[in-house]
Design a protein around this motif. Sequence first.
Motif, mmCIF file in Angstrom:
data_model
loop_
_atom_site.group_PDB
_atom_site.id
_atom_site.type_symbol
_atom_site.label_atom_id
_atom_site.label_comp_id
_atom_site.label_asym_id
_atom_site.label_seq_id
_atom_site.Cartn_x
_atom_site.Cartn_y
_atom_site.Cartn_z
ATOM 1 N N GLY A 1 0.587 -1.531 -0.209
ATOM 2 C CA GLY A 1 0.423 -0.015 -0.140
ATOM 3 C C GLY A 1 1.238 0.895 0.108
ATOM 4 N N HIS A 2 0.254 2.555 -0.719
ATOM 5 C CA HIS A 2 0.806 3.570 -0.768
ATOM 6 C C HIS A 2 1.140 3.612 0.494
ATOM 7 N N THR A 3 0.812 3.557 1.899
ATOM 8 C CA THR A 3 1.051 4.285 2.968
ATOM 9 C C THR A 3 2.152 3.051 3.960
ATOM 10 N N GLU A 4 2.173 2.190 3.166
ATOM 11 C CA GLU A 4 3.375 1.223 3.656
ATOM 12 C C GLU A 4 5.192 1.113 3.097
ATOM 13 N N ILE A 5 5.315 1.316 1.855
ATOM 14 C CA ILE A 5 6.149 1.482 1.376
ATOM 15 C C ILE A 5 7.455 2.324 2.377
ATOM 16 N N ALA A 6 8.264 1.278 2.387
ATOM 17 C CA ALA A 6 9.394 2.046 3.035
ATOM 18 C C ALA A 6 10.374 3.600 2.725
ATOM 19 N N ASP A 7 10.437 4.111 3.102
ATOM 20 C CA ASP A 7 10.860 5.989 2.398
ATOM 21 C C ASP A 7 12.011 6.064 1.671
ATOM 22 N N ASP A 8 12.948 5.075 1.709
ATOM 23 C CA ASP A 8 14.814 4.635 0.517
ATOM 24 C C ASP A 8 13.914 3.749 -0.993
ATOM 25 N N ILE A 9 13.131 3.871 -0.883
ATOM 26 C CA ILE A 9 12.264 2.750 -2.036
ATOM 27 C C ILE A 9 11.707 3.316 -3.135
ATOM 28 N N VAL A 10 12.791 3.747 -4.116
ATOM 29 C CA VAL A 10 12.466 4.618 -5.309
ATOM 30 C C VAL A 10 10.862 4.478 -6.134
ATOM 31 N N THR A 11 10.201 5.257 -6.041
ATOM 32 C CA THR A 11 8.017 5.360 -5.921
ATOM 33 C C THR A 11 8.432 5.876 -7.602
ATOM 34 N N MET A 12 7.461 6.194 -7.989
ATOM 35 C CA MET A 12 7.248 7.701 -9.454
ATOM 36 C C MET A 12 6.781 8.662 -8.522
ATOM 37 N N ASN A 13 7.807 9.836 -9.314
ATOM 38 C CA ASN A 13 8.096 10.861 -8.821
ATOM 39 C C ASN A 13 8.992 11.236 -7.743
ATOM 40 N N SER A 14 9.864 9.426 -7.489
ATOM 41 C CA SER A 14 10.736 9.596 -6.371
ATOM 42 C C SER A 14 12.574 10.371 -7.011
ATOM 43 N N LYS A 15 12.499 11.452 -6.165
ATOM 44 C CA LYS A 15 13.858 11.962 -6.573
ATOM 45 C C LYS A 15 15.116 11.522 -5.301
ATOM 46 N N ALA A 16 15.820 10.716 -6.527
ATOM 47 C CA ALA A 16 17.150 10.195 -6.445
ATOM 48 C C ALA A 16 18.334 9.873 -6.620
ATOM 49 N N HIS A 17 19.587 9.192 -5.944
ATOM 50 C CA HIS A 17 20.970 9.752 -5.711
ATOM 51 C C HIS A 17 21.250 8.605 -5.551
ATOM 52 N N PHE A 18 22.160 8.622 -7.443
ATOM 53 C CA PHE A 18 22.753 7.493 -7.717
ATOM 54 C C PHE A 18 23.743 7.114 -8.175
ATOM 55 N N TYR A 19 24.779 5.876 -7.768
ATOM 56 C CA TYR A 19 26.564 6.121 -8.052
ATOM 57 C C TYR A 19 26.656 5.632 -8.972
ATOM 58 N N GLU A 20 27.299 5.559 -10.448
ATOM 59 C CA GLU A 20 27.526 4.804 -11.432
ATOM 60 C C GLU A 20 28.813 4.552 -11.162
ATOM 61 N N GLU A 21 29.667 2.764 -10.755
ATOM 62 C CA GLU A 21 30.335 2.527 -10.318
ATOM 63 C C GLU A 21 32.222 2.516 -11.637
ATOM 64 N N ASN A 22 31.779 2.778 -12.312
ATOM 65 C CA ASN A 22 33.110 3.155 -14.111
ATOM 66 C C ASN A 22 33.634 4.189 -13.350
ATOM 67 N N SER A 23 32.241 5.074 -13.811
ATOM 68 C CA SER A 23 33.064 6.438 -13.818
ATOM 69 C C SER A 23 33.343 7.068 -12.477
ATOM 70 N N ASN A 24 32.806 6.600 -11.843
ATOM 71 C CA ASN A 24 33.072 7.209 -10.161
ATOM 72 C C ASN A 24 31.533 9.281 -10.453
ATOM 73 N N THR A 25 30.554 8.757 -11.187
ATOM 74 C CA THR A 25 30.038 9.727 -10.866
ATOM 75 C C THR A 25 29.060 9.535 -10.480
ATOM 76 N N GLU A 26 28.468 10.702 -10.019
ATOM 77 C CA GLU A 26 27.188 10.296 -8.890
ATOM 78 C C GLU A 26 25.401 11.363 -9.825
ATOM 79 N N TYR A 27 24.222 11.197 -9.976
ATOM 80 C CA TYR A 27 23.629 11.029 -10.712
ATOM 81 C C TYR A 27 22.410 11.294 -9.872
ATOM 82 N N GLN A 28 21.389 12.530 -10.002
ATOM 83 C CA GLN A 28 20.456 12.508 -9.558
ATOM 84 C C GLN A 28 18.880 12.787 -10.684
ATOM 85 N N LEU A 29 18.185 11.772 -10.203
ATOM 86 C CA LEU A 29 17.220 11.739 -10.971
ATOM 87 C C LEU A 29 16.188 11.728 -10.657
#
Length: 135
Positions: free
Chosen positions: A45-73
């Motif tokens: 349920g939408h009130t039961e989802i943990a706050d560390d999971i990407v849902t629609m319209n979530s803004k999240a930070h990712f790390y790409e290992e090969n290039s040592n680059t961080e992305y915010q999407l």
Amino acid sequence: MSSKPAITVTRLDMQRLEHMLEHLDNYDAAAEALEAELARANFVGHTEIADDIVTMNSKAHFYEENSNTEYQLTLVYPQQAGIEGNVSILAPIGTALLGLSVGQSIDWQTPKGKILKLTLKRVEFQPEAAQQYTL
């Protein structure tokens, strides 16, 4: 490529995404890939989802290992994809990010065939955590 990590999707996102898929003008490989991801997801349920999971319209930070680059999407519906930093749920990377939780990694193949390993570092904003259920 490694096996796909377990994903969790809200039932509300699933309903909205299924509605979007039903009304697409062009049901293509991207739509099929999203449908396959939804088929393997765990739903809560939408009130039961943990706050560390990407849902629609979530803004999240990712790390790409090969290039040592961080992305915010921000994971969005196709009509919002034209804004910098937004990625459509119908883009291969958008489909792959749906339902990931912090610490999980995915192998993603770029359009040019290169394999990137993306790790979710943190979820900066999640509508459900902010109790914004109409986004």
